[in-house]
Design a protein around this motif. Sequence first.
Motif, PDB file in Angstrom:
ATOM      1  N   GLU A   7       0.841  -1.197   0.000  1.00  0.00           N
ATOM      2  CA  GLU A   7       0.000   0.000   0.000  1.00  0.00           C
ATOM      3  C   GLU A   7       0.876   1.247   0.000  1.00  0.00           C
ATOM      4  OE1 GLU A   7      -3.145  -0.035  -0.418  1.00  0.00           O
ATOM      5  OE2 GLU A   7      -3.411  -2.187  -0.187  1.00  0.00           O
ATOM      6  N   ASP A   8       0.328   2.293  -0.573  1.00  0.00           N
ATOM      7  CA  ASP A   8       1.005   3.588  -0.479  1.00  0.00           C
ATOM      8  C   ASP A   8       1.027   4.036   0.980  1.00  0.00           C
ATOM      9  OD1 ASP A   8       1.217   3.509  -3.178  1.00  0.00           O
ATOM     10  OD2 ASP A   8      -0.221   5.104  -3.589  1.00  0.00           O
ATOM     11  N   PHE A   9       2.085   4.739   1.356  1.00  0.00           N
ATOM     12  CA  PHE A   9       2.108   5.286   2.714  1.00  0.00           C
ATOM     13  C   PHE A   9       2.780   6.661   2.709  1.00  0.00           C
ATOM     14  CE2 PHE A   9       5.879   2.626   2.333  1.00  0.00           C
ATOM     15  CZ  PHE A   9       6.885   3.336   2.969  1.00  0.00           C
ATOM     16  N   PRO A  10       2.379   7.505   3.652  1.00  0.00           N
ATOM     17  CA  PRO A  10       2.927   8.867   3.679  1.00  0.00           C
ATOM     18  C   PRO A  10       4.412   8.868   4.039  1.00  0.00           C
ATOM     19  CG  PRO A  10       1.495   8.504   5.583  1.00  0.00           C
ATOM     20  CD  PRO A  10       1.381   7.284   4.719  1.00  0.00           C
ATOM     21  N   PRO A  11       5.091   9.963   3.731  1.00  0.00           N
ATOM     22  CA  PRO A  11       6.537  10.024   3.993  1.00  0.00           C
ATOM     23  C   PRO A  11       6.844   9.981   5.477  1.00  0.00           C
ATOM     24  CG  PRO A  11       5.820  11.869   2.616  1.00  0.00           C
ATOM     25  CD  PRO A  11       4.600  11.210   3.127  1.00  0.00           C
ATOM     26  N   CYS A  32      19.525  14.089   4.821  1.00  0.00           N
ATOM     27  CA  CYS A  32      18.100  13.866   5.003  1.00  0.00           C
ATOM     28  C   CYS A  32      17.722  12.674   4.147  1.00  0.00           C
ATOM     29  CB  CYS A  32      17.291  15.081   4.584  1.00  0.00           C
ATOM     30  SG  CYS A  32      15.517  14.823   4.807  1.00  0.00           S
ATOM     31  N   LYS A  33      17.046  11.726   4.765  1.00  0.00           N
ATOM     32  CA  LYS A  33      16.588  10.569   4.010  1.00  0.00           C
ATOM     33  C   LYS A  33      15.149  10.314   4.432  1.00  0.00           C
ATOM     34  CE  LYS A  33      19.977   7.633   3.062  1.00  0.00           C
ATOM     35  NZ  LYS A  33      21.014   6.759   3.605  1.00  0.00           N
ATOM     36  N   ALA A  34      14.296  10.080   3.444  1.00  0.00           N
ATOM     37  CA  ALA A  34      12.885   9.851   3.752  1.00  0.00           C
ATOM     38  C   ALA A  34      12.404   8.607   3.022  1.00  0.00           C
ATOM     39  CB  ALA A  34      12.057  11.056   3.334  1.00  0.00           C
ATOM     40  N   GLU A  35      11.416   7.948   3.634  1.00  0.00           N
ATOM     41  CA  GLU A  35      10.747   6.823   2.997  1.00  0.00           C
ATOM     42  C   GLU A  35       9.311   7.222   2.726  1.00  0.00           C
ATOM     43  OE1 GLU A  35      10.969   3.697   5.834  1.00  0.00           O
ATOM     44  OE2 GLU A  35      12.951   3.038   5.173  1.00  0.00           O
ATOM     45  N   GLY A  36       8.738   6.572   1.743  1.00  0.00           N
ATOM     46  CA  GLY A  36       7.338   6.814   1.444  1.00  0.00           C
ATOM     47  C   GLY A  36       7.014   6.110   0.154  1.00  0.00           C
ATOM     48  N   PRO A  38       4.134   6.710  -2.963  1.00  0.00           N
ATOM     49  CA  PRO A  38       5.279   6.846  -3.863  1.00  0.00           C
ATOM     50  C   PRO A  38       6.438   7.611  -3.212  1.00  0.00           C
ATOM     51  CG  PRO A  38       3.460   8.290  -4.531  1.00  0.00           C
ATOM     52  CD  PRO A  38       2.943   7.430  -3.436  1.00  0.00           C
ATOM     53  N   THR A  39       7.631   7.442  -3.777  1.00  0.00           N
ATOM     54  CA  THR A  39       8.829   8.071  -3.232  1.00  0.00           C
ATOM     55  C   THR A  39       8.599   9.571  -3.047  1.00  0.00           C
ATOM     56  OG1 THR A  39      10.167   6.449  -4.382  1.00  0.00           O
ATOM     57  CG2 THR A  39      11.295   8.433  -3.618  1.00  0.00           C
ATOM     58  N   PRO A  40       8.822  10.076  -1.834  1.00  0.00           N
ATOM     59  CA  PRO A  40       8.549  11.497  -1.605  1.00  0.00           C
ATOM     60  C   PRO A  40       9.547  12.420  -2.302  1.00  0.00           C
ATOM     61  CG  PRO A  40       9.343  10.432   0.408  1.00  0.00           C
ATOM     62  CD  PRO A  40       9.224   9.361  -0.621  1.00  0.00           C
ATOM     63  N   THR A  41       9.083  13.603  -2.631  1.00  0.00           N
ATOM     64  CA  THR A  41      10.004  14.643  -3.098  1.00  0.00           C
ATOM     65  C   THR A  41      10.544  15.352  -1.869  1.00  0.00           C
ATOM     66  OG1 THR A  41       8.231  16.263  -3.205  1.00  0.00           O
ATOM     67  CG2 THR A  41       8.704  15.049  -5.229  1.00  0.00           C
ATOM     68  N   ILE A  42      11.783  15.814  -1.973  1.00  0.00           N
ATOM     69  CA  ILE A  42      12.447  16.464  -0.842  1.00  0.00           C
ATOM     70  C   ILE A  42      12.664  17.933  -1.171  1.00  0.00           C
ATOM     71  CG2 ILE A  42      14.565  16.551   0.532  1.00  0.00           C
ATOM     72  CD1 ILE A  42      13.308  13.964   1.110  1.00  0.00           C
ATOM     73  N   TYR A  95       1.614  12.452  -2.131  1.00  0.00           N
ATOM     74  CA  TYR A  95       0.206  12.863  -2.142  1.00  0.00           C
ATOM     75  C   TYR A  95      -0.518  12.528  -0.845  1.00  0.00           C
ATOM     76  CZ  TYR A  95      -1.573   8.117  -2.910  1.00  0.00           C
ATOM     77  OH  TYR A  95      -1.901   6.800  -2.760  1.00  0.00           O
ATOM     78  N   LEU A  96       0.085  11.688  -0.012  1.00  0.00           N
ATOM     79  CA  LEU A  96      -0.562  11.302   1.241  1.00  0.00           C
ATOM     80  C   LEU A  96      -0.212  12.225   2.401  1.00  0.00           C
ATOM     81  CD1 LEU A  96      -0.170   7.462   0.961  1.00  0.00           C
ATOM     82  CD2 LEU A  96      -2.326   8.694   1.162  1.00  0.00           C
ATOM     83  N   GLY A  97       0.799  13.064   2.197  1.00  0.00           N
ATOM     84  CA  GLY A  97       1.138  13.951   3.301  1.00  0.00           C
ATOM     85  C   GLY A  97       2.578  14.407   3.239  1.00  0.00           C
ATOM     86  N   GLU A  98       3.041  14.939   4.351  1.00  0.00           N
ATOM     87  CA  GLU A  98       4.424  15.408   4.399  1.00  0.00           C
ATOM     88  C   GLU A  98       5.015  15.109   5.753  1.00  0.00           C
ATOM     89  OE1 GLU A  98       3.880  19.666   3.582  1.00  0.00           O
ATOM     90  OE2 GLU A  98       4.389  20.009   5.675  1.00  0.00           O
ATOM     91  N   ALA A  99       6.343  15.050   5.769  1.00  0.00           N
ATOM     92  CA  ALA A  99       7.080  14.841   7.010  1.00  0.00           C
ATOM     93  C   ALA A  99       8.155  15.903   7.072  1.00  0.00           C
ATOM     94  CB  ALA A  99       7.708  13.455   7.031  1.00  0.00           C
ATOM     95  N   VAL A 100       8.358  16.455   8.250  1.00  0.00           N
ATOM     96  CA  VAL A 100       9.348  17.516   8.431  1.00  0.00           C
ATOM     97  C   VAL A 100      10.429  17.010   9.375  1.00  0.00           C
ATOM     98  CG1 VAL A 100       9.704  19.913   9.175  1.00  0.00           C
ATOM     99  CG2 VAL A 100       7.534  19.242   8.106  1.00  0.00           C
ATOM    100  N   SER A 101      11.683  17.240   8.985  1.00  0.00           N
ATOM    101  CA  SER A 101      12.793  16.766   9.810  1.00  0.00           C
ATOM    102  C   SER A 101      12.980  17.662  11.036  1.00  0.00           C
ATOM    103  CB  SER A 101      14.084  16.787   8.989  1.00  0.00           C
ATOM    104  OG  SER A 101      14.521  18.122   8.815  1.00  0.00           O
TER     105      SER A 101
END
Length: 111
Positions: A7-11, A32-36, A38-42, A95-101
């Motif tokens: 399933e898709d999941f937020p970053p 900075c490394k993020a998972e998500g 689809p692959t998140p944009t940074i 598209y599911l959201g965002e994560a902030v470091s």
Amino acid sequence: GSRLRQEDFPPRIVEHPSDLIVSKGEPATLNCKAEGRPTPTIEWYKGGEREETDKDDPRSHRMLLPSGSLFFLRIVHGRKSRPDEGVYVCVARNYLGEAVSHNASLEVASE
């Protein structure tokens, strides 16, 4: 056999940047490394303003690495302008959201 659908999941941020003290003219990297999926944009922000990288401006001395880290070819620091010093955050979005470091401060070592 039923296959498990991924399933898709937020970053989410899996590697946060840490504070740096660097010398003027030296290279530096804010990680900075993020998972998500689809692959998140940074994107990187400093003091609330989006930082432009080589993708926005080919002459920029800041590069967005494929991992999402922000690489400075050389730290620019003068008496009047200190474009690289400040507090940075990395934002990962899909598209599911965002994560902030966490915040990371970049300081230029005094001569």
